[in-house]
Design a protein around this motif. Structure first.
Motif, PDB file in Angstrom:
ATOM      1  N   ALA A 125      30.441  56.259  58.528  1.00 55.36           N
ATOM      2  CA  ALA A 125      30.145  54.954  57.939  1.00 55.36           C
ATOM      3  C   ALA A 125      29.793  55.095  56.465  1.00 55.36           C
ATOM      4  CB  ALA A 125      28.991  54.290  58.693  1.00 55.36           C
ATOM      5  N   LYS A 126      28.974  56.086  56.144  1.00 52.41           N
ATOM      6  CA  LYS A 126      28.586  56.259  54.746  1.00 52.41           C
ATOM      7  C   LYS A 126      29.789  56.643  53.890  1.00 52.41           C
ATOM      8  CE  LYS A 126      25.737  58.621  51.431  1.00 52.41           C
ATOM      9  NZ  LYS A 126      24.981  59.833  51.080  1.00 52.41           N
ATOM     10  N   ASP A 127      30.669  57.487  54.413  1.00 51.45           N
ATOM     11  CA  ASP A 127      31.867  57.852  53.666  1.00 51.45           C
ATOM     12  C   ASP A 127      32.670  56.602  53.297  1.00 51.45           C
ATOM     13  OD1 ASP A 127      31.262  60.526  53.774  1.00 51.45           O
ATOM     14  OD2 ASP A 127      32.673  61.007  55.390  1.00 51.45           O
ATOM     15  N   SER A 128      32.794  55.669  54.245  1.00 44.51           N
ATOM     16  CA  SER A 128      33.551  54.442  53.989  1.00 44.51           C
ATOM     17  C   SER A 128      32.871  53.588  52.933  1.00 44.51           C
ATOM     18  CB  SER A 128      33.700  53.645  55.292  1.00 44.51           C
ATOM     19  OG  SER A 128      34.492  54.342  56.232  1.00 44.51           O
ATOM     20  N   VAL A 129      31.557  53.471  53.020  1.00 44.81           N
ATOM     21  CA  VAL A 129      30.807  52.669  52.051  1.00 44.81           C
ATOM     22  C   VAL A 129      30.886  53.293  50.659  1.00 44.81           C
ATOM     23  CG1 VAL A 129      28.502  51.874  51.392  1.00 44.81           C
ATOM     24  CG2 VAL A 129      29.244  51.701  53.773  1.00 44.81           C
ATOM     25  N   THR A 130      30.747  54.612  50.595  1.00 43.84           N
ATOM     26  CA  THR A 130      30.804  55.311  49.307  1.00 43.84           C
ATOM     27  C   THR A 130      32.177  55.156  48.661  1.00 43.84           C
ATOM     28  OG1 THR A 130      29.172  56.954  50.003  1.00 43.84           O
ATOM     29  CG2 THR A 130      30.598  57.557  48.164  1.00 43.84           C
ATOM     30  N   SER A 131      33.228  55.254  49.467  1.00 39.71           N
ATOM     31  CA  SER A 131      34.582  55.088  48.952  1.00 39.71           C
ATOM     32  C   SER A 131      34.775  53.680  48.398  1.00 39.71           C
ATOM     33  CB  SER A 131      35.602  55.363  50.060  1.00 39.71           C
ATOM     34  OG  SER A 131      36.921  55.145  49.605  1.00 39.71           O
ATOM     35  N   ALA A 132      34.289  52.687  49.144  1.00 41.48           N
ATOM     36  CA  ALA A 132      34.416  51.294  48.698  1.00 41.48           C
ATOM     37  C   ALA A 132      33.645  51.078  47.404  1.00 41.48           C
ATOM     38  CB  ALA A 132      33.908  50.361  49.790  1.00 41.48           C
ATOM     39  N   LYS A 133      32.444  51.629  47.324  1.00 39.06           N
ATOM     40  CA  LYS A 133      31.623  51.457  46.121  1.00 39.06           C
ATOM     41  C   LYS A 133      32.305  52.077  44.902  1.00 39.06           C
ATOM     42  CE  LYS A 133      27.754  53.860  45.650  1.00 39.06           C
ATOM     43  NZ  LYS A 133      27.836  54.625  44.379  1.00 39.06           N
ATOM     44  N   SER A 134      32.892  53.249  45.087  1.00 36.26           N
ATOM     45  CA  SER A 134      33.560  53.923  43.974  1.00 36.26           C
ATOM     46  C   SER A 134      34.733  53.095  43.449  1.00 36.26           C
ATOM     47  CB  SER A 134      34.066  55.298  44.422  1.00 36.26           C
ATOM     48  OG  SER A 134      32.987  56.141  44.765  1.00 36.26           O
ATOM     49  N   LYS A 135      35.456  52.469  44.357  1.00 36.90           N
ATOM     50  CA  LYS A 135      36.599  51.654  43.949  1.00 36.90           C
ATOM     51  C   LYS A 135      36.151  50.408  43.197  1.00 36.90           C
ATOM     52  CE  LYS A 135      39.560  53.357  47.645  1.00 36.90           C
ATOM     53  NZ  LYS A 135      40.202  53.073  48.951  1.00 36.90           N
ATOM     54  N   ILE A 136      35.062  49.786  43.651  1.00 31.49           N
ATOM     55  CA  ILE A 136      34.546  48.595  42.958  1.00 31.49           C
ATOM     56  C   ILE A 136      33.996  48.985  41.589  1.00 31.49           C
ATOM     57  CG2 ILE A 136      32.798  46.781  43.002  1.00 31.49           C
ATOM     58  CD1 ILE A 136      35.126  46.305  44.891  1.00 31.49           C
ATOM     59  N   GLU A 137      33.314  50.118  41.520  1.00 33.21           N
ATOM     60  CA  GLU A 137      32.757  50.590  40.246  1.00 33.21           C
ATOM     61  C   GLU A 137      33.854  50.796  39.208  1.00 33.21           C
ATOM     62  OE1 GLU A 137      28.734  53.159  41.036  1.00 33.21           O
ATOM     63  OE2 GLU A 137      30.609  54.059  41.693  1.00 33.21           O
ATOM     64  N   ALA A 138      35.010  51.302  39.645  1.00 29.28           N
ATOM     65  CA  ALA A 138      36.103  51.606  38.723  1.00 29.28           C
ATOM     66  C   ALA A 138      36.977  50.396  38.409  1.00 29.28           C
ATOM     67  CB  ALA A 138      36.976  52.722  39.309  1.00 29.28           C
ATOM     68  N   ALA A 139      36.761  49.300  39.118  1.00 26.34           N
ATOM     69  CA  ALA A 139      37.615  48.122  38.932  1.00 26.34           C
ATOM     70  C   ALA A 139      37.297  47.410  37.612  1.00 26.34           C
ATOM     71  CB  ALA A 139      37.426  47.158  40.093  1.00 26.34           C
ATOM     72  N   PRO A 140      38.320  47.083  36.812  1.00 21.33           N
ATOM     73  CA  PRO A 140      38.105  46.389  35.525  1.00 21.33           C
ATOM     74  C   PRO A 140      37.952  44.886  35.729  1.00 21.33           C
ATOM     75  CG  PRO A 140      40.435  46.850  35.822  1.00 21.33           C
ATOM     76  CD  PRO A 140      39.733  47.443  37.014  1.00 21.33           C
ATOM     77  N   VAL A 141      36.822  44.340  35.314  1.00 22.65           N
ATOM     78  CA  VAL A 141      36.598  42.905  35.509  1.00 22.65           C
ATOM     79  C   VAL A 141      37.444  42.057  34.562  1.00 22.65           C
ATOM     80  CG1 VAL A 141      34.261  43.209  36.390  1.00 22.65           C
ATOM     81  CG2 VAL A 141      34.620  42.960  33.925  1.00 22.65           C
ATOM     82  N   ASN A 142      37.959  42.681  33.502  1.00 23.22           N
ATOM     83  CA  ASN A 142      38.787  41.937  32.547  1.00 23.22           C
ATOM     84  C   ASN A 142      40.255  41.927  32.942  1.00 23.22           C
ATOM     85  OD1 ASN A 142      39.214  44.622  32.079  1.00 23.22           O
ATOM     86  ND2 ASN A 142      39.078  44.488  29.837  1.00 23.22           N
ATOM     87  N   ASP A 143      40.569  42.482  34.100  1.00 22.38           N
ATOM     88  CA  ASP A 143      41.936  42.482  34.614  1.00 22.38           C
ATOM     89  C   ASP A 143      41.881  41.972  36.054  1.00 22.38           C
ATOM     90  OD1 ASP A 143      44.442  43.001  35.669  1.00 22.38           O
ATOM     91  OD2 ASP A 143      44.657  44.939  34.653  1.00 22.38           O
ATOM     92  N   PRO A 144      41.978  40.647  36.237  1.00 22.88           N
ATOM     93  CA  PRO A 144      41.836  40.032  37.559  1.00 22.88           C
ATOM     94  C   PRO A 144      42.734  40.651  38.629  1.00 22.88           C
ATOM     95  CG  PRO A 144      41.835  38.347  35.878  1.00 22.88           C
ATOM     96  CD  PRO A 144      42.210  39.635  35.189  1.00 22.88           C
ATOM     97  N   ALA A 145      43.978  40.950  38.281  1.00 23.01           N
ATOM     98  CA  ALA A 145      44.908  41.509  39.263  1.00 23.01           C
ATOM     99  C   ALA A 145      44.454  42.894  39.705  1.00 23.01           C
ATOM    100  CB  ALA A 145      46.315  41.568  38.676  1.00 23.01           C
ATOM    101  N   ALA A 146      44.038  43.719  38.746  1.00 23.86           N
ATOM    102  CA  ALA A 146      43.594  45.072  39.068  1.00 23.86           C
ATOM    103  C   ALA A 146      42.302  45.036  39.879  1.00 23.86           C
ATOM    104  CB  ALA A 146      43.379  45.873  37.780  1.00 23.86           C
ATOM    105  N   PHE A 147      41.418  44.094  39.521  1.00 26.61           N
ATOM    106  CA  PHE A 147      40.155  43.995  40.245  1.00 26.61           C
ATOM    107  C   PHE A 147      40.406  43.533  41.679  1.00 26.61           C
ATOM    108  CE2 PHE A 147      36.137  42.412  41.676  1.00 26.61           C
ATOM    109  CZ  PHE A 147      35.209  43.254  41.078  1.00 26.61           C
ATOM    110  N   GLN A 148      41.331  42.607  41.836  1.00 25.57           N
ATOM    111  CA  GLN A 148      41.655  42.107  43.172  1.00 25.57           C
ATOM    112  C   GLN A 148      42.233  43.231  44.030  1.00 25.57           C
ATOM    113  OE1 GLN A 148      44.385  38.804  43.228  1.00 25.57           O
ATOM    114  NE2 GLN A 148      43.776  38.191  45.292  1.00 25.57           N
ATOM    115  N   ALA A 149      43.071  44.055  43.424  1.00 24.24           N
ATOM    116  CA  ALA A 149      43.666  45.167  44.163  1.00 24.24           C
ATOM    117  C   ALA A 149      42.586  46.166  44.590  1.00 24.24           C
ATOM    118  CB  ALA A 149      44.714  45.868  43.300  1.00 24.24           C
ATOM    119  N   ALA A 150      41.658  46.427  43.681  1.00 25.09           N
ATOM    120  CA  ALA A 150      40.580  47.363  44.002  1.00 25.09           C
ATOM    121  C   ALA A 150      39.688  46.804  45.101  1.00 25.09           C
ATOM    122  CB  ALA A 150      39.746  47.650  42.752  1.00 25.09           C
TER     123      ALA A 150
END
Length: 199
Positions: A125-150
């Motif tokens: 469970a923690k591995d899944s949460v950590t992976s999700a957090k890393s993807k959100i952290e790296a997502a660019p908020v100034n690029d809606p499409a990229a953020f949505q994909a992340a």
């Protein structure tokens, strides 16, 4: 402990509530026990063991059942809020693993195996949460499409939890531990707190 709300379901439901509408808007392990499974009791009081575990789980379960506060009107704020929430889930999962590990092996037949199974599921469970957090952290908020994909990719990580099942089910498989749970006051209090989650 079979009457506790499924931890995996709680995680998935809360994160879905927090980011499911944010299409526009991390993997270390808790370390499962490395000991060999045992099918023999080493004596002791199973009720005292269950009481210690439930006391240790209380604060972390409370954190898991607290709905995240996400400001959907501000993309950066929404991202920061979601990352902070996922980080809290990581900490809570670590705390749950520690609560069970610190209590030691349940003094019942198959106790060590039950603990190892619980720790393995919490680690997953923690591995899944950590992976999700890393993807959100790296997502660019100034690029809606990229953020949505992340966000979509992060959601997939978390959806994997839906098939994990309740980690505490490994304890209820033992009649002795199930009976101990019913007797332990802190376990009953924990069940009551899960039934009335903080909003």
């Amino acid at each position: 402990m079979k009457r506790l709300t499924t931890v995996a379901a709680v995680l998935l439901a809360l994160v879905a509530a927090g980011c499911g509408d944010k299409g526009n808007d991390g993997g270390s392990s808790t370390g499962a026990s490395n000991t060999n499974s045992s099918s023999s009791s080493d004596g002791g009081d199973a009720t005292a063991w269950a009481d210690k575990v439930c006391t240790g789980l209380k604060d972390d379960i409370s954190a898991l059942t607290t709905t995240p506060e996400i400001d959907q009107s501000n993309p950066q704020s929404a991202k920061d809020g979601l990352v902070a929430y996922l980080a809290k889930l990581e900490t809570s999962l670590d705390g749950m693993a520690s609560a069970v590990s610190d209590a030691g092996t349940p003094p019942v037949d198959g106790g060590e195996e039950a603990v190892n199974k619980f720790l393995d599921q919490i680690s997953t469970a923690k591995d899944s949460v950590t992976s999700a957090k890393s993807k959100i952290e790296a997502a660019p908020v100034n690029d809606p499409a990229a953020f949505q994909a992340a966000a979509a990719s992060a959601t997939q990580d978390l959806q994997a939890l839906s098939s994990m099942g309740d980690p505490t089910a490994s304890f209820s498989e033992s009649k002795e531990l199930d009976a101990a749970y019913n007797k332990a006051k802190s376990c009953q209090e924990l069940e009551d707190s899960v039934s009335s989650p903080t909003s």
